[in-house]
Design a protein around this motif. Structure first.
Motif, short mmCIF file in Angstrom:
data_model
loop_
_atom_site.label_atom_id
_atom_site.label_comp_id
_atom_site.label_asym_id
_atom_site.label_seq_id
_atom_site.Cartn_x
_atom_site.Cartn_y
_atom_site.Cartn_z
N MET A 1 62.59 -14.80 115.25
CA MET A 1 62.31 -14.80 116.70
C MET A 1 62.58 -13.41 117.32
O MET A 1 61.80 -12.91 118.11
CB MET A 1 63.20 -15.85 117.37
CG MET A 1 62.82 -16.14 118.82
SD MET A 1 61.18 -16.89 118.95
CE MET A 1 60.96 -16.87 120.70
N GLN A 2 63.76 -12.87 116.90
CA GLN A 2 64.13 -11.53 117.40
C GLN A 2 63.12 -10.47 116.98
O GLN A 2 62.80 -9.58 117.75
CB GLN A 2 65.51 -11.16 116.86
CG GLN A 2 66.62 -11.40 117.87
CD GLN A 2 67.92 -10.80 117.41
OE1 GLN A 2 68.08 -10.47 116.24
NE2 GLN A 2 68.84 -10.64 118.33
N LEU A 3 62.63 -10.63 115.74
CA LEU A 3 61.66 -9.67 115.21
C LEU A 3 60.37 -9.71 116.04
O LEU A 3 59.80 -8.66 116.37
CB LEU A 3 61.36 -10.02 113.74
CG LEU A 3 60.44 -9.02 113.01
CD1 LEU A 3 61.14 -7.70 112.80
CD2 LEU A 3 59.99 -9.60 111.69
N ILE A 4 59.94 -10.93 116.41
CA ILE A 4 58.72 -11.08 117.22
C ILE A 4 58.94 -10.44 118.59
O ILE A 4 58.09 -9.69 119.09
CB ILE A 4 58.35 -12.58 117.37
CG1 ILE A 4 57.98 -13.14 116.01
CG2 ILE A 4 57.19 -12.76 118.35
CD1 ILE A 4 57.83 -14.64 115.99
N GLU A 5 60.13 -10.72 119.18
CA GLU A 5 60.44 -10.14 120.51
C GLU A 5 60.41 -8.62 120.45
O GLU A 5 59.86 -7.96 121.32
CB GLU A 5 61.82 -10.61 120.97
CG GLU A 5 61.78 -11.94 121.71
CD GLU A 5 63.17 -12.40 122.11
OE1 GLU A 5 64.10 -11.57 122.10
OE2 GLU A 5 63.31 -13.59 122.41
N GLY B 1 57.90 -6.19 122.30
CA GLY B 1 58.48 -5.16 123.17
C GLY B 1 57.93 -3.78 122.83
O GLY B 1 57.58 -2.99 123.71
N ALA B 2 57.85 -3.50 121.52
CA ALA B 2 57.35 -2.19 121.08
C ALA B 2 55.88 -2.02 121.46
O ALA B 2 55.46 -0.95 121.92
CB ALA B 2 57.52 -2.07 119.57
#
Lengths: 259, 248
Positions: free
Chosen positions: A1-5, A9-10
């Motif tokens: 999930m954090q990776l997707i966020e 964001g990037a």
């Protein structure tokens, strides 16, 4: 999930950065263009830039056009021979050079030579505080440095491309008559018969736009150069790359417009 | 004459100026000292309008620095840049006479050249330097040309940004003396930024110490050694220990 966020964001940050840069370039172009038409006018600077951008680019544009015209004649002959259409070599060389290859290759060569030189010069002036010095001496740097370069490149490029087109057609003529066995007067006749005013006008209009793009990218990146030698180096690379990409993109848009 | 009130300036998260207050009277020579990156040059650029302050006001002769006729405002100033900032593509005399060859008070080429040669003489350079290009000159000569350019239009206010950086001690002394002589002779108001204490002693009527984005001490040159200000004392004696954090 954090990776997707983080990925989203990037992507968002990159998109915002891209839009900000586009906005800055447009504002820079509008400001600089407005200075071309408002006094005071710096005629000496304009003349110097016409020499630098136009006259001194003639060898590189001329040689590029000569070899391109010669290679084009061979390629068209080779392709045309497959359906007995060798006779189209003179007209296709002329149309190809005037409408497409002359302005695009000329623009790319000038982008390499001029955008880099402008970016390096203005970048060095920024780093060594010469641009600040101009302001303290009651001289607007946009008017003194940027406007003459934009005007000179926009005026010089069509002339350069016209000369380049002529040399390119000459390249095709030399190969056509010496290597492919065309009759000299028939080659010239064939070239002039099929070349229309619109072909020349569209090519020269493209050249003016490409000249503006080259000077704009050189000035924008040089004027906003980062600190030190690395900053000037980055400005130079960005100027050449962005000018080249913009020339190819503008070429498609203009070709669609003139289609 | 120059009245700086509560000037703030940040670059992103870096707060360079955090409420600078300073007054410089007409004909006074103010020297601003402080470590690298304390915002001395930024303050100077804010006064000239090369940077826009985030907050505060800068009054020059009672007029806001960022309002009114910009050319008339800048015509009051002369500036010697840290690296001289001479225009590489122009010969020395055109650098010196740059302002005189353009704008409202434009002179003829001959008059501008004569005046440039006179200003070059004033800073100790011979007339044959006039036709050379900046790249042909030594660092000290470039500073002198920069000084000649700063005084060419007889400005009322002259800024000197690190006038002796990169020069040997003898050349530094020469430049300091020239600055002092010229400022006194012209009756100009001067603002100098430097780390060089020999420059401070040679040039200053008043000194201001800038640290942490604010003026930590300000006073006449005579009280420099006896100020009792811990920031100033640490700076003057070059001590690593004190309120100014030294990065090792």
């Amino acid at each position: 999930m954090q990776l997707i966020e983080r990925s989203l964001g990037a992507i968002g940050a990159a998109t915002l950065g891209f839009c900000t840069t586009i906005g800055r370039v447009i504002l820079f172009a509008l400001r600089a263009t407005s200075h071309i038409f408002r006094p005071p006018f710096y005629g000496r600077e304009l003349a110097q830039q016409l020499m630098q951008i136009g006259y001194f680019s003639l060898p590189v544009v001329g040689l590029t056009a000569l070899f391109t015209g010669a290679a084009l004649a061979l390629q068209i002959y080779s392709g045309g021979a497959r359906f007995n259409a060798e006779a189209v070599v003179p007209s296709i060389v002329a149309i190809g050079m005037v409408r497409e290859l002359g302005p695009v290759l000329g623009g790319l060569m000038v982008a390499g030579r001029v955008a880099s030189s402008i970016a390096a010069e203005l970048g060095t002036m920024r780093v060594t505080e010469q641009i600040d010095a101009l302001t303290t001496l009651s001289t607007n740097p946009m008017k003194y440095l940027v406007a003459p370069r934009l005007a000179a490149a926009t005026l010089a490029m069509p002339v350069l491309v016209a000369v380049g087109d002529t040399i390119g057609i000459m390249g095709g003529y030399l190969v056509g008559t010496n290597r492919l066995g065309f009759n000299a007067s028939a080659y010239v006749q064939n070239t002039t018969d099929f070349l229309q005013f619109q072909d020349i006008a569209s090519g020269l209009a493209k050249a003016a736009v490409f000249g503006f793009i080259v000077a704009l990218m050189g000035c924008y990146h040089g004027y906003n150069s980062g600190r030190g030698a690395a900053g000037v180096g980055r400005a130079t690379i960005n100027a050449v790359v962005s000018a080249s990409v913009m020339i190819l993109a503008a070429n498609y848009i203009l070709t669609e417009a003139f289609f | 004459m120059i009245d700086i009130k509560g000037v703030h300036k940040s670059f992103g998260a870096h707060h360079v100026l955090q409420g600078v207050n300073m007054k410089i009277a007409k004909g006074e020579s103010m020297v601003i000292i402080g470590g690298s990156g304390t915002g001395k040059s930024v303050l100077l650029k804010c006064i000239l309008g090369l940077e826009t302050p985030d907050a505060g006001s800068i009054l020059v002769y009672g007029q806001e620095a960022d309002q009114g006729d910009r050319d008339a405002f800048l015509a009051r100033f002369g500036m010697l840049f840290q690296g001289a900032a001479l225009f590489d593509s122009l010969p020395v005399w055109q650098n010196v006479a740059f302002r005189l060859l353009r704008g409202a008070g434009k002179l003829s080429k001959t008059d501008a050249r004569d005046l440039a040669v006179e200003k070059l003489r004033r800073v100790g350079l011979r007339a044959d330097v006039a036709d050379k290009f900046p790249a042909e000159l030594s660092g000290g000569m470039q500073k002198r040309v920069g000084l000649a350019r700063a005084i060419a239009a007889d400005p009322e206010i002259i800024f000197f940004d690190e006038p002796t950086t990169g020069l040997d001690p003898i050349m530094s002394g020469v430049i300091n003396e020239l600055i002092r002589e010229i400022v006194v002779e012209m009756g100009a108001t001067a603002m100098t930024i430097t780390h060089d204490m020999s420059s401070v002693r040679a040039i200053a009527d008043k000194v201001a110490m800038l640290h942490d984005g604010a003026v930590q001490w300000s006073g006449p040159i005579a009280k420099l050694e006896t100020s009792g200000n811990p920031y100033l004392d640490q700076f003057l004696h070059g001590r690593a220990e004190g309120p100014i954090e030294a990065v090792r």
